[in-house]
Design an enzyme around this catalytic site. Structure first.
Site, short mmCIF file in Angstrom:
data_model
loop_
_atom_site.label_atom_id
_atom_site.label_comp_id
_atom_site.label_asym_id
_atom_site.label_seq_id
_atom_site.Cartn_x
_atom_site.Cartn_y
_atom_site.Cartn_z
N SER A 9 -19.53 -25.31 24.39
CA SER A 9 -18.24 -25.22 25.08
C SER A 9 -17.19 -24.67 24.13
CB SER A 9 -17.80 -26.61 25.55
OG SER A 9 -16.41 -26.56 25.85
N MET A 38 -9.15 -25.28 32.94
CA MET A 38 -8.40 -26.47 33.37
C MET A 38 -6.99 -26.07 33.80
SD MET A 38 -9.48 -29.14 30.41
CE MET A 38 -11.17 -29.25 29.79
N MET A 138 -21.10 -34.51 34.88
CA MET A 138 -20.10 -34.85 33.87
C MET A 138 -20.44 -36.22 33.29
SD MET A 138 -18.12 -32.27 33.62
CE MET A 138 -17.16 -33.04 32.31
N GLY A 143 -11.49 -33.04 31.14
CA GLY A 143 -10.12 -32.80 30.69
C GLY A 143 -10.02 -32.54 29.20
N PHE A 144 -10.91 -33.17 28.44
CA PHE A 144 -10.80 -33.07 26.99
C PHE A 144 -12.19 -33.07 26.34
CE2 PHE A 144 -7.09 -35.17 28.68
CZ PHE A 144 -6.07 -34.40 28.16
N GLY A 145 -12.30 -32.36 25.24
CA GLY A 145 -13.50 -32.44 24.42
C GLY A 145 -13.44 -33.68 23.56
N GLY A 146 -14.54 -33.99 22.91
CA GLY A 146 -14.56 -35.07 21.93
C GLY A 146 -14.56 -36.48 22.48
N GLY A 177 -20.34 -33.34 28.29
CA GLY A 177 -19.41 -34.36 27.81
C GLY A 177 -20.07 -35.35 26.88
N GLY A 178 -19.66 -35.35 25.63
CA GLY A 178 -20.16 -36.34 24.68
C GLY A 178 -21.61 -36.16 24.29
N GLY A 198 -19.45 -29.24 22.91
CA GLY A 198 -18.30 -28.67 22.22
C GLY A 198 -18.27 -29.14 20.78
C1 DX5 Z 1 -14.66 -31.64 29.36
C2 DX5 Z 1 -15.34 -30.28 29.32
C3 DX5 Z 1 -16.44 -30.22 28.35
C4 DX5 Z 1 -16.04 -30.49 26.92
C5 DX5 Z 1 -17.22 -30.99 26.16
O1 DX5 Z 1 -13.74 -31.67 30.37
O2 DX5 Z 1 -15.84 -29.93 30.59
O3 DX5 Z 1 -17.16 -29.00 28.46
O4 DX5 Z 1 -15.50 -29.38 26.29
O5 DX5 Z 1 -16.81 -31.30 24.88
P1 DX5 Z 1 -17.59 -32.34 23.98
O6 DX5 Z 1 -18.99 -31.79 23.81
O7 DX5 Z 1 -16.82 -32.37 22.72
O8 DX5 Z 1 -17.60 -33.65 24.72
#
Ligand code: DX5
Ligand code: ZN
Length: 219
Positions: A9, A38, A138, A143-146, A177-178, A198
């Site tokens: 990602s 987003m 999901m 909404g966010f990475g990490g 995600g994660g 990501g």
């Molecule tokens: C979250 C995104 C993911 C995110 C994954 O809303 O859809 O693609 O970037 O990031 P990581 O791998 O860091 O959880």
């Protein structure tokens, strides 16, 4: 069993050097480039739109796997397809007409993906699966990475695996995600055929991309 597809990602990439980052992850073994779109409305974050996808396209040899976390979806489908999206994934939660959206993505020429939030029941696939090329589970709230992987996603992946197998069609089961080297094997055992990552790919800088991707594959 076919090797799991790895879709880094670019949400975790260096946004000032996105083209270079795409080339680097592909050289490191990525199978697809996952692009998180987003809108600050469907999810509480703003990222990129079709113009950036278009700018990235000449840098990418692998499919652009565009994950739309936007509402509405339909007015933007053609723009993302024209920009170079190979797969367009939408959230059925984003609007009242999921089937119409799937049809519109198909009509654009892109492959069709549907993504399920952690709180969304697998039953949304009942009348959608026949029209899909990809299901995106999901494993965090988008909404966010990490963020931390939600373990309940594993049961959902197992359930969807059975549903996909029952269709006899080659639908990609992607998880987002994660995802880390520590949980990737469990996610694949549950039935995933593609992993989005990501932080786990980009976290330690470009010299680690190949090793990070290999670790996600179990190597
Ligand atoms: C979250 C995104 C993911 C995110 C994954 O809303 O859809 O693609 O970037 O990031 P990581 O791998 O860091 O959880
Ligand atoms: Zn995503």
């Amino acid at each position: 069993m076919a090797q799991v597809l790895i879709a880094p990602s670019i949400l975790s990439a260096d946004f000032a050097r996105l083209g270079e980052e795409v080339r680097a992850i592909e050289a490191a073994g990525a199978d697809m480039v996952h692009v998180d779109v987003m809108d600050g409305h469907f999810v509480p974050n703003l990222t990129i739109g079709p113009m950036v996808v278009k700018a990235l396209k000449p840098h990418a040899k692998t499919p652009l796997d565009v994950h739309l976390m936007i509402a509405p979806v339909d007015p933007y489908i053609q723009a993302f397809r024209d920009a170079g999206a190979a797969i367009i994934t939408f959230h059925p939660e984003a609007g009242p007409h999921a089937h119409r959206t799937a049809q519109a993505i198909r009509a654009s020429g892109a492959k069709v993906g549907a993504s399920l939030n952690p709180g969304t029941s697998v039953s949304v696939l009942d009348d959608l699966l026949d029209d899909l090329d990809l299901v995106l589970v999901m494993s965090v709230n988008p909404g966010f990475g990490g963020q931390k992987f939600i373990d309940g996603a594993l049961r959902k992946i197992e359930t969807i695996r059975k549903r996909i197998d029952a269709t006899g069609r080659d639908i990609i089961l992607e998880v987002d995600g994660g995802v880390t080297a520590a949980n990737a094997a469990r996610i694949v055992s549950a039935g995933a055929t593609a992993l989005v990552a990501g932080t786990a790919v980009f976290g330690d800088g470009p010299e680690m991309y190949a090793a990070n991707i290999a670790k996600l594959r179990g190597g």
